[in-house]
Design a protein around this motif. Structure first.
Motif, PDB file in Angstrom:
ATOM      1  N   UNK A 148       0.828  -1.203   0.000  1.00  0.00           N
ATOM      2  CA  UNK A 148       0.000   0.000   0.000  1.00  0.00           C
ATOM      3  C   UNK A 148       0.867   1.259   0.000  1.00  0.00           C
ATOM      4  N   UNK A 149       1.887   1.274   0.854  1.00  0.00           N
ATOM      5  CA  UNK A 149       2.765   2.436   0.931  1.00  0.00           C
ATOM      6  C   UNK A 149       3.538   2.644  -0.370  1.00  0.00           C
ATOM      7  N   UNK A 150       4.115   1.565  -0.890  1.00  0.00           N
ATOM      8  CA  UNK A 150       5.011   1.675  -2.041  1.00  0.00           C
ATOM      9  C   UNK A 150       4.247   2.034  -3.314  1.00  0.00           C
ATOM     10  N   UNK A 151       3.143   1.355  -3.560  1.00  0.00           N
ATOM     11  CA  UNK A 151       2.429   1.582  -4.818  1.00  0.00           C
ATOM     12  C   UNK A 151       1.740   2.944  -4.833  1.00  0.00           C
ATOM     13  N   UNK A 152       1.561   3.552  -3.657  1.00  0.00           N
ATOM     14  CA  UNK A 152       1.082   4.922  -3.601  1.00  0.00           C
ATOM     15  C   UNK A 152       2.228   5.916  -3.801  1.00  0.00           C
ATOM     16  N   UNK A 153       3.423   5.547  -3.336  1.00  0.00           N
ATOM     17  CA  UNK A 153       4.537   6.491  -3.319  1.00  0.00           C
ATOM     18  C   UNK A 153       5.337   6.517  -4.617  1.00  0.00           C
ATOM     19  N   UNK A 154       5.502   5.389  -5.285  1.00  0.00           N
ATOM     20  CA  UNK A 154       6.385   5.337  -6.449  1.00  0.00           C
ATOM     21  C   UNK A 154       6.011   6.332  -7.539  1.00  0.00           C
ATOM     22  N   UNK A 155       4.729   6.466  -7.909  1.00  0.00           N
ATOM     23  CA  UNK A 155       4.405   7.433  -8.970  1.00  0.00           C
ATOM     24  C   UNK A 155       4.704   8.881  -8.588  1.00  0.00           C
ATOM     25  N   UNK A 156       4.880   9.161  -7.291  1.00  0.00           N
ATOM     26  CA  UNK A 156       5.130  10.540  -6.844  1.00  0.00           C
ATOM     27  C   UNK A 156       6.590  10.934  -6.957  1.00  0.00           C
ATOM     28  N   UNK A 157       7.466  10.009  -7.344  1.00  0.00           N
ATOM     29  CA  UNK A 157       8.880  10.331  -7.462  1.00  0.00           C
ATOM     30  C   UNK A 157       9.492  10.645  -6.107  1.00  0.00           C
ATOM     31  N   UNK A 158      10.469  11.569  -6.041  1.00  0.00           N
ATOM     32  CA  UNK A 158      11.112  11.888  -4.757  1.00  0.00           C
ATOM     33  C   UNK A 158      10.137  12.362  -3.690  1.00  0.00           C
ATOM     34  N   UNK A 159       8.986  12.910  -4.091  1.00  0.00           N
ATOM     35  CA  UNK A 159       8.000  13.348  -3.100  1.00  0.00           C
ATOM     36  C   UNK A 159       7.434  12.174  -2.310  1.00  0.00           C
ATOM     37  N   UNK A 160       7.558  10.976  -2.837  1.00  0.00           N
ATOM     38  CA  UNK A 160       7.051   9.804  -2.137  1.00  0.00           C
ATOM     39  C   UNK A 160       8.043   9.178  -1.179  1.00  0.00           C
TER      40      UNK A 160
END
Length: 700
Positions: A562-574
């Motif tokens: 849940x954390x990773x698949x939400x964060x990866x598309x955000x680039x460094x902001x994730x």
């Protein structure tokens, strides 16, 4: 299903693990590798039966004997052995000369056998690698009625002939070639197969095996090999083993016997059906491949039950090896946003022109000795990263040439044998709603699975698999570890039948139904009930009802996704979510020795942890507002805890130490990756070689 011993099981399990490791190392960041949706019964049984420690003890003992015995260039001086015997706690060898006195580390045993002295000091593994194996032709031929494995030294005899059903002869030859292909002491053996094993040279991760279509082709190859040995005397000690499952033509059998008779001191052995070969090899050992009862092995002086690998098991093993040899596929879903590697190490120290003035100062290099208080405080924030500090050598650690790996042991950072992972959750297995035991390279994306296991019950038990298995409320002693494994199995493989659960929990000796019921009751009591009084392990109302856990039971792997698949598309902001996900990782998924059913999940988790660790290390190393080399080190340490053989993470480690101006840390990273490759008997990847050359040159 399998008539195989522990060394063959260890050989097959090791071949699969190494092949999967190589598959993982070949993929690019974010890519998906092929995974079988279900561990095959053969692989599960072999993994449960594998016992590599017996082979390791014998190997160290033999190399220690060779090390302590004056040896001439032709090998003279090292005792020739007929056979070896490995028990649960004992190792015996039988010398060719029964009157010879034992050579250390062996002492006299019964019936002319030598026994490994229980108090003997053996070479350590690193020193032993530099000692040539004195008996490379040793291979398991069967087992005694007490369960001891009996190994025959094929290199000391001209022929081993097999009688019986042709299918059984092929199964015996198959077991021999698979064990020889992965044996720790058979590196110098040349194995030629005829009539079987056509796919093995491409599937096994070693290069000891060749396949010939016809016995006549093997005869020609043997003749050329003997000519080569005559011209290159340094190769005369290398055994040549011809394993032929098809019946030899009488003329070919005669020619083979004639060539072998003229081979002189070059060890050449033929394993073949006895029907036509027996008249030409009158002194050969003869065994019946079809007997399932003990028979006499004259050269060892023991009655043995011959070892066979059944054809159905062999097909399952080769299928698993084929899946592990498939190339990686392009990344899918959120994993497409995993960053690639910088084109050069200099990109870690040089940002775009607009960022140069804001680049933070590099931290000071680590202090002299690992564990030193100064070393522990050297990194930004004063935080300690044991996985990296433990690997750091003394000040001025020499930078090894990339072609000559070191034999120095670096703390606990030994390479793992875990297999690679995929970005897909394995398909359901037999007994589930959508059975799919076929290998697949394109299973459904984990993005569709990310919300599974979510719960509104904050008190629900949690299953933690991103490290050794832990389950809330389940004790770590007594039956607790097995209860935790059972809970994990029910979470990842719900809806399985009682028979399947019993086999999954112990493939070698499946549980009895009464044992399963007792453990289910224990698990129900340990996990308790939700606030409404409903148990987290629901009771079944009929024999047809599935075994399952409550949907509210949580899992750290689900939270990780849940954390990773939400964060990866955000680039460094994730980065905050990515670093929180890495904080859930406590080591190798499922621990060091997971049950075989968990193998596909372990592959998936291992790869995705590496992807996230690489992503964080890349963003935290690059110049700019997100640069934090201490955070990059944390990510690298976490990645190596999960997969200590990942060259991608070692390259990230090299880049961040290069960016920090930490020459000692750079040397430590290079030394460690070289050591890992030496232990795996692999070459460095081209990207790693280039990075080492670039960073080494710029660090001068």
């Amino acid at each position: 299903m399998l008539g195989s011993g522990a060394l063959l099981a260890a050989a097959v399990t090791g071949a699969l693990a190494l092949r999967r490791t190589l598959q993982r190392r070949r993929r690019k960041p974010g890519q998906t590798i092929a995974i079988a949706g279900e561990t095959s019964p053969a692989e599960a049984q072999l993994a449960a039966a594998a016992e590599p420690s017996g082979a390791a003890r014998l190997d160290l003992a033999l190399r220690t004997m060779a090390h302590q015995t004056p040896r001439q260039e032709d090998g003279a001086g090292v005792p020739v052995l007929r056979a070896a015997r490995i028990g649960a706690r004992t190792v015996h060898v039988l010398p060719e000369d029964l009157s010879q006195e034992p050579v250390a580390p062996f002492v006299p045993g019964e019936d002319s056998w030598w026994q490994l002295d229980a108090d003997a000091v053996l070479l350590d593994e690193d020193a032993a690698r530099d000692v040539p194996a004195p008996c490379p032709g040793l291979v398991t031929i069967g087992s005694t009625d007490k369960g001891d494995l009996v190994l025959l030294n094929l290199a000391r005899t001209s022929a081993l002939l097999l009688d019986g059903n042709p299918v059984h002869i092929t199964e015996v030859c198959t077991s021999l070639v698979l064990e020889l292909g992965m044996s720790p002491w058979a590196g110098d053996v040349e194995v030629v197969t005829v009539g079987f094993g056509e796919e093995l040279p491409q599937l096994l991760p070693t290069t000891r095996i060749a396949h010939m279509r016809q016995p006549a082709h093997a005869l020609r190859d043997l003749t050329e090999r003997l000519l080569e040995a005559h011209q290159l005397p340094d190769t005369t000690h290398q055994p040549y083993l011809l394993l032929c499952a098809s019946t030899l033509d009488a003329d070919i059998a005669w020619e083979l016997a004639d060539v072998i008779d003229k081979a002189g001191d070059i060890p050449v052995t033929v394993v073949a059906p006895a029907s036509t070969a027996a008249p030409h090899f009158p002194d050969a050992e003869l065994l019946n491949a079809s007997l399932n009862t003990p028979q006499r092995l004259d050269s060892a002086g023991h009655d043995i039950t011959i070892q066979r690998l059944e054809h159905a098991a062999y097909l399952q093993i080769t299928t698993a090896l084929k899946v592990a040899a498939q190339p990686a596929h392009e990344a899918e879903g959120a994993w497409k946003d995993v960053p690639g590697e910088p084109a050069s190490a200099e990109q870690s120290t040089q940002g775009e022109q607009g960022e140069q003035g804001d680049r933070p100062a590099a931290p000071e290099p680590l202090a002299a000795k690992p564990g030193d208080a100064a070393a522990q405080e050297a990194e930004a924030g004063g935080e300690v990263f044991p996985a990296l500090l433990a690997a750091a050598g003394p000040t001025g650690l020499p930078l090894l040439p990339s072609s000559t790996p070191t034999s120095q042991t670096q703390g606990d950072d030994s390479p793992g044998t875990d297999t690679p992972a995929t970005g897909t959750r394995p398909s359901p297995g037999p007994g589930e709603e959508t059975p799919d035991a076929e290998p697949t390279a394109n299973a459904p994306s984990t993005a569709a699975k990310a919300d599974e296991g979510t719960t509104d019950d904050p008190h629900a038990p949690e299953i933690r698999v991103l490290g050794p298995i832990e389950v809330t409320g389940v004790a770590a002693t007594g039956h607790g570890p097995r209860l935790a494994q059972l809970a994990t199995l029910l979470f990842f493989r719900p809806g399985r039948s009682a028979d399947t659960l019993c086999a999954d929990m112990d493939p070698a000796n499946p549980w009895h139904l009464s044992t399963l019921n007792a453990r289910m009751q224990g698990l129900r009591r340990s996990l308790g009930s939700n606030p409404d009084g409903d148990p987290y392990v629901p009771r079944r109302k009929s024999a047809q009802d599935p075994y399952r856990l409550s949907p509210s039971v949580r899992c750290d792997w689900t939270h990780f996704l849940q954390l990773v698949e939400r964060a990866l598309p955000a680039g460094p902001a994730g980065l905050p979510d990515l670093e929180e996900a890495l904080s859930l990782v406590r080591g190798r998924p499922f621990g060091g020795a997971p049950l075989p059913w968990a193998e596909p999940y372990q592959q998936e988790m291992t790869t995705r942890i590496v992807d996230v660790a690489h992503t964080v290390a890349t963003y935290r190393t690059a110049p700019g507002p997100h640069q934090d080399l201490s955070a990059a080190r944390r990510a690298v340490a976490t990645g190596l805890d999960a997969d200590q053989a990942s060259e991608l993470i070692y390259r990230d480690w090299c880049r961040l130490e290069h960016a920090a101006g930490n020459r000692q840390g750079l040397h430590t990273a290079i030394t460690r990756v070289q050591q890992v490759n030496r232990e795996l008997d692999c070459s460095l990847e081209a990207e790693t070689e280039q990075l080492i050359n670039n960073t080494h040159s710029s660090a001068r």
